[in-house]
Design a protein around this motif. Structure first.
Motif, PDB file in Angstrom:
ATOM      1  N   TYR A   6      -5.669   5.547  -1.621  1.00 24.44           N
ATOM      2  CA  TYR A   6      -4.519   5.200  -0.782  1.00 24.44           C
ATOM      3  C   TYR A   6      -4.370   6.089   0.465  1.00 24.44           C
ATOM      4  O   TYR A   6      -3.379   5.990   1.164  1.00 24.44           O
ATOM      5  CB  TYR A   6      -3.199   5.215  -1.569  1.00 24.44           C
ATOM      6  CG  TYR A   6      -3.221   4.371  -2.806  1.00 24.44           C
ATOM      7  CD1 TYR A   6      -3.423   2.994  -2.728  1.00 24.44           C
ATOM      8  CD2 TYR A   6      -3.050   4.937  -4.054  1.00 24.44           C
ATOM      9  CE1 TYR A   6      -3.448   2.210  -3.865  1.00 24.44           C
ATOM     10  CE2 TYR A   6      -3.080   4.162  -5.206  1.00 24.44           C
ATOM     11  CZ  TYR A   6      -3.271   2.806  -5.104  1.00 24.44           C
ATOM     12  OH  TYR A   6      -3.294   2.034  -6.235  1.00 24.44           O
ATOM     13  N   ILE A   7      -5.307   6.962   0.749  1.00 25.31           N
ATOM     14  CA  ILE A   7      -5.240   7.817   1.936  1.00 25.31           C
ATOM     15  C   ILE A   7      -6.106   7.194   3.018  1.00 25.31           C
ATOM     16  O   ILE A   7      -7.246   6.810   2.782  1.00 25.31           O
ATOM     17  CB  ILE A   7      -5.730   9.249   1.629  1.00 25.31           C
ATOM     18  CG1 ILE A   7      -4.915   9.875   0.505  1.00 25.31           C
ATOM     19  CG2 ILE A   7      -5.682  10.116   2.887  1.00 25.31           C
ATOM     20  CD1 ILE A   7      -3.462  10.081   0.807  1.00 25.31           C
ATOM     21  N   GLN A  17      -0.866   5.165   2.311  1.00 25.46           N
ATOM     22  CA  GLN A  17      -0.455   3.785   2.545  1.00 25.46           C
ATOM     23  C   GLN A  17      -0.717   2.974   1.289  1.00 25.46           C
ATOM     24  O   GLN A  17      -1.834   2.937   0.776  1.00 25.46           O
ATOM     25  CB  GLN A  17      -1.240   3.201   3.714  1.00 25.46           C
ATOM     26  CG  GLN A  17      -0.800   1.832   4.111  1.00 25.46           C
ATOM     27  CD  GLN A  17      -1.507   1.364   5.366  1.00 25.46           C
ATOM     28  OE1 GLN A  17      -2.169   2.126   6.051  1.00 25.46           O
ATOM     29  NE2 GLN A  17      -1.354   0.109   5.676  1.00 25.46           N
ATOM     30  N   ARG A  18       0.347   2.333   0.790  1.00 24.33           N
ATOM     31  CA  ARG A  18       0.238   1.572  -0.448  1.00 24.33           C
ATOM     32  C   ARG A  18       1.210   0.404  -0.415  1.00 24.33           C
ATOM     33  O   ARG A  18       2.321   0.534   0.082  1.00 24.33           O
ATOM     34  CB  ARG A  18       0.570   2.504  -1.607  1.00 24.33           C
ATOM     35  CG  ARG A  18       0.323   1.911  -2.948  1.00 24.33           C
ATOM     36  CD  ARG A  18       0.385   2.965  -4.003  1.00 24.33           C
ATOM     37  NE  ARG A  18       0.230   2.345  -5.303  1.00 24.33           N
ATOM     38  CZ  ARG A  18       0.357   2.969  -6.449  1.00 24.33           C
ATOM     39  NH1 ARG A  18       0.637   4.264  -6.457  1.00 24.33           N
ATOM     40  NH2 ARG A  18       0.205   2.346  -7.578  1.00 24.33           N
ATOM     41  N   THR A  32       4.377  -2.853   2.823  1.00 25.91           N
ATOM     42  CA  THR A  32       3.622  -1.620   2.646  1.00 25.91           C
ATOM     43  C   THR A  32       4.498  -0.383   2.818  1.00 25.91           C
ATOM     44  O   THR A  32       5.311  -0.299   3.730  1.00 25.91           O
ATOM     45  CB  THR A  32       2.471  -1.566   3.665  1.00 25.91           C
ATOM     46  OG1 THR A  32       1.710  -2.765   3.548  1.00 25.91           O
ATOM     47  CG2 THR A  32       1.566  -0.380   3.437  1.00 25.91           C
ATOM     48  N   PHE A  33       4.275   0.594   1.949  1.00 26.53           N
ATOM     49  CA  PHE A  33       4.897   1.913   2.050  1.00 26.53           C
ATOM     50  C   PHE A  33       3.908   2.814   2.774  1.00 26.53           C
ATOM     51  O   PHE A  33       2.735   2.899   2.395  1.00 26.53           O
ATOM     52  CB  PHE A  33       5.175   2.463   0.644  1.00 26.53           C
ATOM     53  CG  PHE A  33       5.635   3.889   0.620  1.00 26.53           C
ATOM     54  CD1 PHE A  33       6.959   4.202   0.851  1.00 26.53           C
ATOM     55  CD2 PHE A  33       4.744   4.918   0.347  1.00 26.53           C
ATOM     56  CE1 PHE A  33       7.392   5.511   0.817  1.00 26.53           C
ATOM     57  CE2 PHE A  33       5.170   6.234   0.307  1.00 26.53           C
ATOM     58  CZ  PHE A  33       6.493   6.533   0.539  1.00 26.53           C
ATOM     59  N   GLU A  55       2.030  14.701  -3.445  1.00 30.14           N
ATOM     60  CA  GLU A  55       3.395  14.650  -2.920  1.00 30.14           C
ATOM     61  C   GLU A  55       3.736  13.250  -2.414  1.00 30.14           C
ATOM     62  O   GLU A  55       4.846  12.753  -2.629  1.00 30.14           O
ATOM     63  CB  GLU A  55       3.567  15.663  -1.785  1.00 30.14           C
ATOM     64  CG  GLU A  55       3.492  17.100  -2.225  1.00 30.14           C
ATOM     65  CD  GLU A  55       3.470  18.068  -1.055  1.00 30.14           C
ATOM     66  OE1 GLU A  55       3.664  17.637   0.110  1.00 30.14           O
ATOM     67  OE2 GLU A  55       3.254  19.262  -1.300  1.00 30.14           O
ATOM     68  N   ALA A  56       2.790  12.603  -1.757  1.00 23.82           N
ATOM     69  CA  ALA A  56       3.016  11.254  -1.238  1.00 23.82           C
ATOM     70  C   ALA A  56       3.173  10.259  -2.382  1.00 23.82           C
ATOM     71  O   ALA A  56       4.002   9.351  -2.311  1.00 23.82           O
ATOM     72  CB  ALA A  56       1.860  10.845  -0.332  1.00 23.82           C
TER      73      ALA A  56
END
Length: 73
Positions: A6-7, A17-18, A32-33, A55-56
């Motif tokens: 997800y990076i 981003q997910r 999308t987050f 952390e993300a």
């Protein structure tokens, strides 16, 4: 350097981003987050990247809980 799941590298910096789960997309108003990691592609180490990825992931889970708890149903 191998990127964690997800990076993504975007404009010289890393971002988490997910996609939101399908059952939450209508509540969030977005598909999308995205979470900026504030790490430059050229100056980042693998350890820093992994730490901020965790952390993300926590921020994503917190955002999902917030959306679920604010559901009027």
């Amino acid at each position: 350097m191998e990127l964690p799941k997800y990076i993504r590298a975007k404009s010289g910096t890393y971002h988490y981003q997910r996609d939101y789960p399908l059952n939450l997309r209508h509540l969030s108003g977005k598909k999308t987050f995205t979470y900026p990691l504030r790490l430059k592609v050229s100056q980042c180490t693998q350890i820093e990247l992994n730490k901020t990825a965790v952390e993300a992931e926590e921020a994503f889970e917190l955002q999902k809980k917030l959306i679920q708890n604010s559901d009027p149903d």
